[in-house]
Write an enzyme that holds these catalytic residues in place. Structure first.
Site, PDB file in Angstrom:
ATOM      1  N   VAL A   1     -19.231   8.436  14.393  1.00 29.58           N
ATOM      2  CA  VAL A   1     -20.502   9.125  14.215  1.00 29.58           C
ATOM      3  C   VAL A   1     -21.664   8.319  14.790  1.00 29.58           C
ATOM      4  CG1 VAL A   1     -20.852   8.172  11.890  1.00 29.58           C
ATOM      5  CG2 VAL A   1     -21.978  10.313  12.534  1.00 29.58           C
ATOM      6  N   ASP A   2     -21.624   7.000  14.718  1.00 30.23           N
ATOM      7  CA  ASP A   2     -22.769   6.195  15.156  1.00 30.23           C
ATOM      8  C   ASP A   2     -23.033   6.328  16.651  1.00 30.23           C
ATOM      9  OD1 ASP A   2     -23.229   5.262  12.575  1.00 30.23           O
ATOM     10  OD2 ASP A   2     -21.860   3.580  12.822  1.00 30.23           O
ATOM     11  N   SER A   3     -22.000   6.145  17.473  1.00 27.47           N
ATOM     12  CA  SER A   3     -22.203   6.254  18.920  1.00 27.47           C
ATOM     13  C   SER A   3     -22.525   7.692  19.324  1.00 27.47           C
ATOM     14  CB  SER A   3     -20.978   5.743  19.674  1.00 27.47           C
ATOM     15  OG  SER A   3     -19.802   6.436  19.307  1.00 27.47           O
TER      16      SER A   3
ATOM     17  N   CYS B   1     -13.939  -8.940  21.704  1.00 31.55           N
ATOM     18  CA  CYS B   1     -13.907  -7.676  22.452  1.00 31.55           C
ATOM     19  C   CYS B   1     -15.299  -7.327  22.960  1.00 31.55           C
ATOM     20  CB  CYS B   1     -13.366  -6.566  21.557  1.00 31.55           C
ATOM     21  SG  CYS B   1     -13.230  -4.965  22.379  1.00 31.55           S
TER      22      CYS B   1
ATOM     23  N   GLY C   1     -23.905   2.364  19.486  1.00 32.96           N
ATOM     24  CA  GLY C   1     -24.227   2.781  18.123  1.00 32.96           C
ATOM     25  C   GLY C   1     -24.335   1.633  17.152  1.00 32.96           C
TER      26      GLY C   1
ATOM     27  N   CYS D   1      -8.131  -2.712  16.036  1.00 37.25           N
ATOM     28  CA  CYS D   1      -7.503  -1.589  16.732  1.00 37.25           C
ATOM     29  C   CYS D   1      -6.046  -1.848  17.094  1.00 37.25           C
ATOM     30  CB  CYS D   1      -8.308  -1.208  17.974  1.00 37.25           C
ATOM     31  SG  CYS D   1      -8.369  -2.475  19.263  1.00 37.25           S
TER      32      CYS D   1
END
Length: 358
Positions: free
Chosen positions: A13-15, A103, A127, A201
């Protein structure tokens, strides 16, 4: 829309809200998702990580709804070398890595700058909850804490240099997480209620020892738990299964709680002690980078600093001990300083710099 901004999209949602804000400002967003790791290929996709096919699909859906170009780029080879291999080596060296910072530092921001120039974009947009401002007095860009202190992400961005900051636009730095979700819901974005990613991830099942052993193609095996005098207290399943300050999962019976206080890779030994043994006032860090020249010119300065992402900031004095090395002497002891994590220093709300704890 003559202006173009490159928006890094994770599928969260942020990006997505960052892209929405750019679009609503009259600037043309160019969406990009960096394919760094394929945990779907390993059959381990879940909702707690940020690199799954579902995340890519969500990012693509947001770009389609908001009607802007969207690209997926493959950087999996570089990610293995610069992040996964370093993650494994750090654990093997008896430290605890922070792969999300690696990363950001070695993959995302460097590559995003290259792509922004290729796509003729004036800014890179993410984001992250942080703020970038140009300080007229200093004549330089500064990285400031987010307005929403509970979501502040400056700890994972301390490495940014002046060139990167000059390109960076962080629209969420001035709002709260609740504000971001309200905007997403009001615009009907598919991921308005999507949970935040939490896990690494490439370790979506939380079993990082499995990743280490797959890369090494071997397991270290059992070793000794010892007390601080060297007396054997029991057996452990391999030193890289443990981290400084750990209490749970030791399997050792004792009249008082025991904690991991040291890890010795050469002998596959894990040292146990009391909670009091975990406190220290001095912390050293290497790979140190200052954001602003006013700080880099000082031999020492009073700052506050954090030794991990969720740690409380503690005041003290930061000393230059080498070209890229520092020592932080805290006013009061800090708990469970862990090699491999980052020391990040602040002057009020401004990030001074950071490095890796040694």
């Amino acid at each position: 829309m003559d202006k173009r901004y490159l928006v890094a999209m994770s599928g969260g949602v942020d990006s997505s809200v960052a892209a929405l804000i750019v679009k609503n400002s009259g600037v043309q967003p160019i969406g990009i998702t960096m394919r760094l790791y394929d945990n779907d290929r390993a059959g381990m996709c879940n909702t707690k990580t940020c690199c799954s096919m579902k995340d890519t699909d969500d990012a693509r859906a947001v770009a389609a709804k908001l009607d802007f170009p969207y690209y997926v780029v493959n950087f999996m080879d570089g990610f293995k070398e610069k992040v996964i291999d370093k993650f494994v080596k750090t654990y093997i060296d008896g430290a605890t890595p922070n792969p999300c910072i690696d990363c950001n530092r070695y993959m995302k921001f460097g590559e995003l700058l290259v792509r922004a120039k290729q796509y003729e974009c004036e800014k890179i947009v993410t984001g992250h909850y942080a703020r970038v401002v140009f300080d007229e007095t200093l004549g330089e860009w500064c990285l400031l804490k987010a307005v929403d202190r509970s979501k502040d992400q400056t700890y994972v961005l301390y490495f940014l240099n002046q060139q990167q900051l000059s390109y960076l636009y962080l629209p969420l730095g001035e709002m709260t997480k609740k504000d971001a979700r309200v905007l997403a819901e009001a615009d009907g974005l598919i991921n308005a209620d999507k949970p935040d990613s939490q896990d690494i991830c490439f370790v979506p099942d939380g079993n990082y020892a499995r990743v280490i052993e797959e890369v090494l193609e071997r397991a270290v095996g059992e070793g000794d738990f010892v007390d601080r005098s060297g007396n054997v207290m029991g057996k452990h399943k391999g030193y890289y299964h443990y981290t400084i300050g750990q209490r749970k999962g030791l399997g050792i019976s004792a009249p008082e709680p025991l904690y991991v206080t040291d890890i010795i890779p050469a002998s596959n030994t894990v040292v146990l002690g009391s909670n009091d043994d975990l406190f220290t006032r001095e912390v050293e860090a290497s790979e140190w980078s200052f954001i602003n020249t006013v700080d880099a010119a000082k031999e020492n300065m009073r700052v506050s600093a954090k030794i991990r992402y969720r740690a409380r900031e503690t005041a003290g004095v930061l000393y230059r001990t080498g070209e890229d090395r520092v020592k932080m002497v805290f006013d009061e002891p800090v708990r469970a300083v862990t090699k491999g994590q980052s020391l990040v220093a602040y002057d009020g709300e401004r990030v001074v710099g950071g490095g890796v704890i040694i």
